[in-house]
Design a protein around this motif. Sequence first.
Motif, mmCIF file in Angstrom:
data_model
loop_
_atom_site.group_PDB
_atom_site.id
_atom_site.type_symbol
_atom_site.label_atom_id
_atom_site.label_comp_id
_atom_site.label_asym_id
_atom_site.label_seq_id
_atom_site.Cartn_x
_atom_site.Cartn_y
_atom_site.Cartn_z
ATOM 1 N N LEU A 61 16.455 -0.737 3.425
ATOM 2 C CA LEU A 61 16.256 -2.182 3.082
ATOM 3 C C LEU A 61 14.851 -2.574 3.137
ATOM 4 O O LEU A 61 14.313 -3.644 2.738
ATOM 5 N N GLY A 62 13.925 -1.629 3.576
ATOM 6 C CA GLY A 62 12.516 -1.839 3.265
ATOM 7 C C GLY A 62 11.921 -1.598 1.890
ATOM 8 O O GLY A 62 10.724 -1.869 1.627
ATOM 9 N N GLY A 63 13.102 -1.222 1.130
ATOM 10 C CA GLY A 63 12.622 -0.851 -0.380
ATOM 11 C C GLY A 63 11.612 0.186 -0.466
ATOM 12 O O GLY A 63 11.642 1.054 0.031
ATOM 13 N N MET A 64 10.754 -0.154 -1.669
ATOM 14 C CA MET A 64 9.608 0.792 -2.106
ATOM 15 C C MET A 64 8.421 0.183 -1.306
ATOM 16 O O MET A 64 7.863 -0.567 -1.679
ATOM 17 N N PRO A 65 7.722 1.509 -0.678
ATOM 18 C CA PRO A 65 6.579 1.080 -0.037
ATOM 19 C C PRO A 65 5.517 1.095 -1.208
ATOM 20 O O PRO A 65 5.444 1.762 -2.034
ATOM 21 N N SER A 66 4.395 0.094 -0.918
ATOM 22 C CA SER A 66 3.398 0.174 -1.859
ATOM 23 C C SER A 66 2.654 1.625 -1.931
ATOM 24 O O SER A 66 2.119 1.982 -2.994
ATOM 25 N N LEU A 67 2.391 2.341 -0.950
ATOM 26 C CA LEU A 67 1.740 3.514 -0.841
ATOM 27 C C LEU A 67 2.699 4.637 -0.054
ATOM 28 O O LEU A 67 3.071 4.506 1.106
ATOM 29 N N ARG A 68 2.668 5.767 -0.549
ATOM 30 C CA ARG A 68 3.211 7.018 0.189
ATOM 31 C C ARG A 68 2.900 8.144 -0.271
ATOM 32 O O ARG A 68 2.026 8.407 -1.511
ATOM 33 N N PRO A 69 2.814 9.264 0.488
ATOM 34 C CA PRO A 69 2.303 10.499 0.095
ATOM 35 C C PRO A 69 3.621 11.037 -1.099
ATOM 36 O O PRO A 69 4.700 10.686 -1.163
ATOM 37 N N LEU A 70 3.029 11.717 -2.061
ATOM 38 C CA LEU A 70 3.853 12.508 -3.285
ATOM 39 C C LEU A 70 3.395 13.577 -3.577
ATOM 40 O O LEU A 70 2.274 13.589 -4.085
ATOM 41 N N GLY A 71 3.906 14.971 -3.290
ATOM 42 C CA GLY A 71 3.247 16.199 -3.608
ATOM 43 C C GLY A 71 1.966 16.482 -2.626
ATOM 44 O O GLY A 71 2.052 16.000 -1.622
ATOM 45 N N ASN A 72 1.059 16.779 -3.300
ATOM 46 C CA ASN A 72 -0.415 16.794 -2.716
ATOM 47 C C ASN A 72 -1.092 15.613 -2.957
ATOM 48 O O ASN A 72 -2.363 15.714 -2.276
ATOM 49 N N GLY A 73 -0.508 14.496 -3.369
ATOM 50 C CA GLY A 73 -1.497 13.474 -3.866
ATOM 51 C C GLY A 73 -0.726 12.172 -3.072
ATOM 52 O O GLY A 73 0.187 12.294 -2.113
ATOM 53 N N LEU A 74 -0.932 10.909 -3.610
ATOM 54 C CA LEU A 74 -0.525 9.805 -3.024
ATOM 55 C C LEU A 74 0.054 9.087 -4.335
ATOM 56 O O LEU A 74 -0.389 8.994 -5.595
ATOM 57 N N LEU A 75 1.046 8.187 -3.991
ATOM 58 C CA LEU A 75 1.670 7.247 -5.141
ATOM 59 C C LEU A 75 1.344 5.908 -4.416
ATOM 60 O O LEU A 75 1.365 5.667 -3.497
ATOM 61 N N TYR A 76 0.907 4.989 -5.568
ATOM 62 C CA TYR A 76 0.604 3.706 -5.072
ATOM 63 C C TYR A 76 1.265 2.630 -6.254
ATOM 64 O O TYR A 76 1.111 2.959 -7.405
ATOM 65 N N ARG A 77 1.717 1.709 -5.562
ATOM 66 C CA ARG A 77 2.267 0.430 -6.453
ATOM 67 C C ARG A 77 1.542 -0.711 -6.522
ATOM 68 O O ARG A 77 2.006 -1.461 -5.568
ATOM 69 N N PRO A 78 0.516 -1.137 -7.327
ATOM 70 C CA PRO A 78 -0.187 -1.967 -7.119
ATOM 71 C C PRO A 78 0.302 -3.477 -7.608
ATOM 72 O O PRO A 78 -0.169 -4.682 -7.529
ATOM 73 N N LEU A 79 1.412 -3.475 -8.221
ATOM 74 C CA LEU A 79 1.923 -4.833 -8.875
ATOM 75 C C LEU A 79 3.230 -5.249 -8.126
ATOM 76 O O LEU A 79 3.979 -6.076 -8.663
ATOM 77 N N LEU A 80 3.580 -4.679 -7.061
ATOM 78 C CA LEU A 80 4.665 -5.151 -6.385
ATOM 79 C C LEU A 80 4.748 -6.498 -5.943
ATOM 80 O O LEU A 80 5.791 -7.309 -5.659
ATOM 81 N N ASP A 81 3.526 -7.406 -6.145
ATOM 82 C CA ASP A 81 3.224 -9.125 -5.484
ATOM 83 C C ASP A 81 3.817 -9.732 -6.715
ATOM 84 O O ASP A 81 3.869 -11.017 -6.708
ATOM 85 N N PHE A 82 3.843 -9.154 -7.802
ATOM 86 C CA PHE A 82 4.052 -9.837 -9.220
ATOM 87 C C PHE A 82 5.636 -9.714 -9.667
ATOM 88 O O PHE A 82 6.256 -8.717 -9.727
ATOM 89 N N SER A 83 5.916 -10.920 -10.189
ATOM 90 C CA SER A 83 7.489 -10.715 -10.705
ATOM 91 C C SER A 83 7.426 -10.306 -12.144
ATOM 92 O O SER A 83 6.371 -10.296 -12.764
ATOM 93 N N ARG A 84 8.498 -9.929 -12.713
ATOM 94 C CA ARG A 84 8.497 -9.485 -14.012
ATOM 95 C C ARG A 84 8.271 -10.392 -15.116
ATOM 96 O O ARG A 84 7.449 -10.443 -16.158
#
Length: 453
Positions: free
Chosen positions: A157-180
């Motif tokens: 229920l925590g949904g998608m984190p804005s930042l998490r490790p992915l492979g050898n790098g990092l994944l970041y979601r900068p638009l989560l605070d905006f609606s479609r």
Amino acid sequence: MTRAGNPGSGSDWPEVLCAPVSNLPSHSRLRIALSGGMDSVLLLHIAARLYADAGWLSAVHVNHQLQTNAVHTEGFCRQLCERLGVPLDVRRVSVEGSGNAGRDAGGGIEEAARNARYRVFEQILTPGELLLMAHHGDDQAETVLFRLLRGTGVAGLGGMPSLRPLGNGLLYRPLLDFSREELQVWAMEKGIDWVDDPSNTDQRFDRNFLRQSIIPVLKTRWPSLVSRMAYTARACREHDELAGKLAELRFRQCANDQGALDVDALVELGTTEQKNLLHWWIRHHHHKPPTISNWPQVLADLLSAQPDREPELRGAGFAIRRYQRHLYLVPEQAPLPSGKPVLVPGQRQLWGQWRLTLTAAGNGETPAPEIRISTRAGGERLRPTPNGPSKSLKNWLQEKNIPPWERSRLPLLVEVTDGKEEVVGAGDLWLSGKYSGQAPASGWRIDVERECN
């Protein structure tokens, strides 16, 4: 292709939209996950405005080869990146189960496509690289609702984190605070073109059903649905983080030097804490906790079994096994090589997670011995101390408290002389003085290395 209007100059983007893309986690290179849809195209435009001149911005497009417009979408992404001056990496993948167009209960084609996409991202990211994905608030609300209906815990229920490790790098979601809706208004104002995915309207897929038929109805009743769901997701992530901190403290109290959990210490905890600790332990080893309807019974089987029993809990890629009042998390291992290979002087021999090498330790005049690698067959004996009595290998391993699953994979080093066999080594547990030390008696040395799990 969807055309929003007249293209803008790109110099007057709203600061509120640029801010999260301007303030990124530390990185050496930046990649944009470009699907060709409205949200990822918008994100690429913003990133290109901010970073195109820096020389370390690029995009990656994964072509799943599923939709009728897949070739057109790939071409659109190529043209867009060329126009913006952003290098593009296109990866074509084959998705398992692509012939199944039915409802995606249990994952189905949508889940398979997502897994294929993320495998590409994991493969291409190098240390220091940051991958930006354009998930927005509606995506987050959809994810939380989908997981709730499918059945999940606080972590889900925590949904998608804005930042998490992915492979050898990092994944970041900068638009989560905006609606479609907010993003689409900006895209329309800027005259941005994008490509619509035809599968997004197919309501045989659960997520599309939620997106097209359920969430719009919920928004008419609760207009602030996206922000409410975002609040719930943040609260659940906070609780999951606290649960993780508690589990880590309990792990330090219950684990021995080898990282195994002491059963006697575990039984002092309540069922909820036991489950929380096992969940954290499994995730800490990069596995997914199994979905179990009756955790109290599973925990009772693991912790209360008779001493002569060997209960286990199996998951994807691992098993939790009990041995001598301890629980061990055992990763799934590839099959061992067949046959009994002979060590070739100077060549490293791979054997499961072991690396074995035979090298000359003297003047090189002594002929190389014949050393074969095998596993236990029963009846083997060894002489662990020079001039001492020989011992049954089975009893010796029991004395060393080696768990049964390790005994079956332990490489035995067998010297063959005139048809006679002698065990001269057992993994990294013991090696005869004939092949170890500063001056091995045989004039040859055997080096044994074991990879850590």
